[in-house]
Design a protein around this motif. Sequence first.
Motif, PDB file in Angstrom:
ATOM      1  N   ASP A   1      49.274  37.599  41.915  1.00  0.00           N
ATOM      2  CA  ASP A   1      49.088  37.439  40.564  1.00  0.00           C
ATOM      3  C   ASP A   1      49.346  37.820  39.620  1.00  0.00           C
ATOM      4  N   THR A   2      47.473  37.246  39.583  1.00  0.00           N
ATOM      5  CA  THR A   2      46.991  37.630  38.550  1.00  0.00           C
ATOM      6  C   THR A   2      45.293  37.933  39.017  1.00  0.00           C
ATOM      7  N   VAL A   3      44.635  38.277  37.676  1.00  0.00           N
ATOM      8  CA  VAL A   3      43.251  38.868  38.476  1.00  0.00           C
ATOM      9  C   VAL A   3      42.913  36.994  38.899  1.00  0.00           C
ATOM     10  N   MET A   4      43.242  35.533  37.956  1.00  0.00           N
ATOM     11  CA  MET A   4      42.268  34.738  38.721  1.00  0.00           C
ATOM     12  C   MET A   4      42.922  34.422  39.877  1.00  0.00           C
ATOM     13  N   ASP A   5      43.680  35.024  40.502  1.00  0.00           N
ATOM     14  CA  ASP A   5      44.255  34.323  42.069  1.00  0.00           C
ATOM     15  C   ASP A   5      43.075  35.692  42.610  1.00  0.00           C
ATOM     16  N   GLU A   6      43.410  37.280  42.143  1.00  0.00           N
ATOM     17  CA  GLU A   6      42.774  37.784  43.298  1.00  0.00           C
ATOM     18  C   GLU A   6      40.980  37.448  43.089  1.00  0.00           C
ATOM     19  N   ILE A   7      40.581  36.648  42.202  1.00  0.00           N
ATOM     20  CA  ILE A   7      38.714  36.190  42.137  1.00  0.00           C
ATOM     21  C   ILE A   7      38.880  34.772  43.079  1.00  0.00           C
ATOM     22  N   LYS A   8      39.960  34.628  43.406  1.00  0.00           N
ATOM     23  CA  LYS A   8      39.852  32.742  44.274  1.00  0.00           C
ATOM     24  C   LYS A   8      39.739  33.514  45.384  1.00  0.00           C
ATOM     25  N   ALA A   9      40.514  34.290  45.674  1.00  0.00           N
ATOM     26  CA  ALA A   9      41.475  35.272  46.783  1.00  0.00           C
ATOM     27  C   ALA A   9      39.566  35.730  47.447  1.00  0.00           C
ATOM     28  N   LEU A  10      38.261  35.507  46.956  1.00  0.00           N
ATOM     29  CA  LEU A  10      36.950  36.066  47.490  1.00  0.00           C
ATOM     30  C   LEU A  10      35.964  35.105  47.595  1.00  0.00           C
ATOM     31  N   GLY A  11      36.717  34.291  47.578  1.00  0.00           N
ATOM     32  CA  GLY A  11      36.188  32.792  47.917  1.00  0.00           C
ATOM     33  C   GLY A  11      34.822  31.572  46.819  1.00  0.00           C
ATOM     34  N   VAL A  12      35.668  32.411  45.679  1.00  0.00           N
ATOM     35  CA  VAL A  12      34.967  31.762  44.695  1.00  0.00           C
ATOM     36  C   VAL A  12      35.879  31.082  43.338  1.00  0.00           C
ATOM     37  N   ASN A  13      35.734  30.326  42.367  1.00  0.00           N
ATOM     38  CA  ASN A  13      36.477  29.697  41.332  1.00  0.00           C
ATOM     39  C   ASN A  13      36.664  31.295  40.513  1.00  0.00           C
ATOM     40  N   SER A  14      37.748  30.228  39.559  1.00  0.00           N
ATOM     41  CA  SER A  14      38.295  31.035  38.369  1.00  0.00           C
ATOM     42  C   SER A  14      39.183  30.400  37.633  1.00  0.00           C
ATOM     43  N   VAL A  15      39.121  30.456  36.657  1.00  0.00           N
ATOM     44  CA  VAL A  15      39.810  30.233  34.902  1.00  0.00           C
ATOM     45  C   VAL A  15      40.412  30.931  34.507  1.00  0.00           C
ATOM     46  N   GLY A  16      41.458  31.419  34.048  1.00  0.00           N
ATOM     47  CA  GLY A  16      42.034  31.922  32.787  1.00  0.00           C
ATOM     48  C   GLY A  16      41.669  31.429  31.423  1.00  0.00           C
ATOM     49  N   ALA A  17      41.981  31.825  30.536  1.00  0.00           N
ATOM     50  CA  ALA A  17      41.674  31.424  29.317  1.00  0.00           C
ATOM     51  C   ALA A  17      41.948  32.304  28.097  1.00  0.00           C
ATOM     52  N   VAL A  18      43.787  32.065  27.108  1.00  0.00           N
ATOM     53  CA  VAL A  18      43.800  33.320  25.908  1.00  0.00           C
ATOM     54  C   VAL A  18      43.366  33.270  24.892  1.00  0.00           C
TER      55      VAL A  18
END
Length: 272
Positions: free
Chosen positions: A56-73
């Motif tokens: 759904d988002t790039v952050m979700d793509e990153i999490k699928a790689l086994g690491v953490n991610s957060v987005g900020a506008v």
Amino acid sequence: MGKLSGKNAIVTGAARGLGREYALRLASLGANVGVIDINLKSFEEYTAEKELLTADTVMDEIKALGVNSVGAVADIGNREQVFAAVETIAKELGDISILVSNAGGGMGPMDGNKASQLNWEQFHAVVERNFFGTVYTCNAVAPIMKKLGYGKIVNVASVGGLMANSDGSYSHYASSKAAIIHYTKLLAQELGPYNVTCNVVAPGFISTARLVAGYQAVGEEKFTRNIALGRFGTPEECANAVEFLATDLSSYVSGAVLEVTGGTVGRILMNQ
């Protein structure tokens, strides 16, 4: 263990395009990655970009790689928003030791904004999003890196910041990218004693999903004839350069400009 396991990174302008590619590369190397963008779903504006997303988002793509991610506008040209976004991400992920300052872009027709015929509204907007945004982000992250005694700052310029269009066009964009290059050299001098390296990636003509149609509309040959390798670069090839500068492979490289142009810079194509 990846090259960047345990490290925390921020990539600006990472909701699509080259920024997304950089963020995914850092994540694949083990880094937790914070994404800053004016719209965390900006990929929806371009069908070709949207089709690349695997979540759904790039952050979700990153999490699928086994690491953490957060987005900020944040609007990258707004200092208060940039500092707030960095603070939000650092609270979630931890101290930031890698920054890829990628957000930016041009405005107006490619043959417009000649050096003595600037559109003032576009000039201010482009300088703010490219140069000011880079400075704001670096200033927000630098205190964290100084405290850590370690950091990797990778600022993104352009072939346009290294050479001038022969008709003086797109000068707002080119000037702002040239400013990023010299600013980064100054930053490298200041932060060197803190074991923080500061370098520039300068992409040339890159075939992102969004730009391919534009190249084709104008005529690809008009671009490729200026490239020694005779082809457009790929986002993956730009990410290779970012990987080098964001990891300890570049431990003794600072204040440098890594051209990812296929041999465009320094090339003088005579009329044929």
